[in-house]
Design an enzyme around this catalytic site. Sequence first.
Site, PDB file in Angstrom:
ATOM      1  N   HIS A   1      -6.132   2.514   1.424  1.00 40.91           N
ATOM      2  CA  HIS A   1      -5.322   3.666   1.825  1.00 40.91           C
ATOM      3  C   HIS A   1      -5.870   4.383   3.057  1.00 40.91           C
ATOM      4  O   HIS A   1      -5.136   4.678   4.008  1.00 40.91           O
ATOM      5  CB  HIS A   1      -5.235   4.678   0.673  1.00 40.91           C
ATOM      6  CG  HIS A   1      -4.637   4.138  -0.571  1.00 40.91           C
ATOM      7  ND1 HIS A   1      -3.576   3.258  -0.582  1.00 40.91           N
ATOM      8  CD2 HIS A   1      -4.946   4.350  -1.878  1.00 40.91           C
ATOM      9  CE1 HIS A   1      -3.259   2.976  -1.832  1.00 40.91           C
ATOM     10  NE2 HIS A   1      -4.078   3.619  -2.639  1.00 40.91           N
TER      11      HIS A   1
ATOM     12  N   ASP B   1       0.898  -1.153   0.000  1.00 41.59           N
ATOM     13  CA  ASP B   1       0.000   0.000   0.000  1.00 41.59           C
ATOM     14  C   ASP B   1       0.934   1.199   0.000  1.00 41.59           C
ATOM     15  O   ASP B   1       1.570   1.489   1.012  1.00 41.59           O
ATOM     16  CB  ASP B   1      -0.906   0.001   1.242  1.00 41.59           C
ATOM     17  CG  ASP B   1      -1.929   1.119   1.212  1.00 41.59           C
ATOM     18  OD1 ASP B   1      -1.544   2.255   0.866  1.00 41.59           O
ATOM     19  OD2 ASP B   1      -3.105   0.879   1.532  1.00 41.59           O
ATOM     20  N   HIS B   2       1.054   1.874  -1.144  1.00 40.44           N
ATOM     21  CA  HIS B   2       2.123   2.866  -1.266  1.00 40.44           C
ATOM     22  C   HIS B   2       1.964   4.034  -0.294  1.00 40.44           C
ATOM     23  O   HIS B   2       2.931   4.732  -0.010  1.00 40.44           O
ATOM     24  CB  HIS B   2       2.243   3.371  -2.709  1.00 40.44           C
ATOM     25  CG  HIS B   2       1.132   4.253  -3.167  1.00 40.44           C
ATOM     26  ND1 HIS B   2       0.003   3.774  -3.789  1.00 40.44           N
ATOM     27  CD2 HIS B   2       0.978   5.598  -3.106  1.00 40.44           C
ATOM     28  CE1 HIS B   2      -0.790   4.779  -4.099  1.00 40.44           C
ATOM     29  NE2 HIS B   2      -0.237   5.895  -3.690  1.00 40.44           N
TER      30      HIS B   2
END
Length: 503
Positions: free
Chosen positions: A242, A179-180
């Site tokens: 996110h 999950d950047h």
Amino acid sequence: MEATTFVLFGATGDLARRKIYPALYNLFLDHKLHNSFAVIGLGRREVTDEAYQAMVERSLRDFSRREVKDTASVRSFLKAFRYNVLDVGHTEDYVKLLERVEQVETGMGSTPNRMFYLSVGPEFFEPIALNIEASGLGAAKGWKRLVIEKPFGHDLQSAQELNLTLSKAFTEEEIYRIDHYLGKPMVQELDVFQQTNPVLHALWNNRYIANVQITAAETVGVEERAGYYDHVGALRDMFQNHMLQLLMMLAIRLPKDSSADEVRFKKREVMEALEPLDEANIEASVIRGQYTAGAIKGIPVPGYRSEAGISAGSMNDTFIAARLQIDDPFWKGVPFYIRTGKRMKEKSTRIVIEFKEPLKQSSTVEEDDIPNLLVFEISPNEGITLQLKARDPRNKGKFKAVHIDFHTSSIEVPEAYENLIHDALNGDPSFFAHWNEVELSWKWVQPILNAFAGNSVPLYSYAAGSHGPAESDQLLAQDGHHWWLDAPVDEASEITLPDASNF
């Protein structure tokens, strides 16, 4: 760092060119890659090693955060790159890949540690994982790791089925779900910030915090993702992953120098304490919206249903706002407001913590509506601002906001993918999504998905270039709150501390 063969599925794709290759290059420049490091890029097209290396070099020049100047260092970096043809569904291609991998490892004279990075669509995760296992690619004498990008399923059931399949080839400890947002430096500092600052650590609870607001706003529309996005929406694309990850990172309370296992355990505790929503009354806590025609920075843009590839009757959500409650001793009674949307007024990801007002003393002086806020700016700019209420010496009886700002814009920091790839290579899962977190997130979101599917939650409209539907403002107004920082504050004075290197 150990010797590693980095096997990249989807090597000619957009994510690889924009993020993965520049990240690896900057890790190389920072001496964070082992000397025995090799990349084998995979794709369906026939490409020579030389053509592949040229493509990687172009991606560095186009997308690296550092300007590519040193030709010698680039040549040295590109020597690690090789290309292999692979069709995901052809089992014989995996056997040929194994031969190439073993050849490369023999040439390096290193322990065969293998990282499999799946920069491909989620529909390919399962066949790739199973073929890695069946072909013997996963039988290396060293470690093996699987890195996958979201989405981790389309709903609770599909996520569980995907995890069950992946677990046939990889253990949970070997799976790194990217999950950047968790790779962003400011997000990684959230727990450290309250751990290492005794004053804030003492304030990090429901006695002093009035509410928490988490916003991820985008100015772009669906762009070329229309075919994908219209079946996903903001709830699946942003909120389930996110936004809930940001909530977990903010709400956890960790002892100093916590291990990866402790981080994951505490994040799971947050999700387990998150109060579930009643499916019959979702609309009391969730606002969904869809953008109509408007303007972004003065430029007219079409409404969602007029975008290419979107049906005229689409009921897809491009905006979500929700009120969440965490039922634990530290956060009970503190509302967490989360919103995310496309075609918003500004591009910004931030967390705003509003502190409670102290008991007001009897006074004839009317106080201005100036809160004490702690603001984490996550993107596009990174920084932390503490807004404090103070008397205005120029206007007796009036108050003003004083800002103490810590900005990292003057400091060159690694990008999210650099942090995450480096951690994965080192076997540090602290900032990756554990299956427990993923499953609990889907369990919390599933009632909302069900309500949306039955159209039991109104779909409100909002003009492109706005802050979302007016109903999202009413969601906070019911509790006596409102969204902060939707408009710039001009009158606040500032105290700027430019060097945040020790922060």
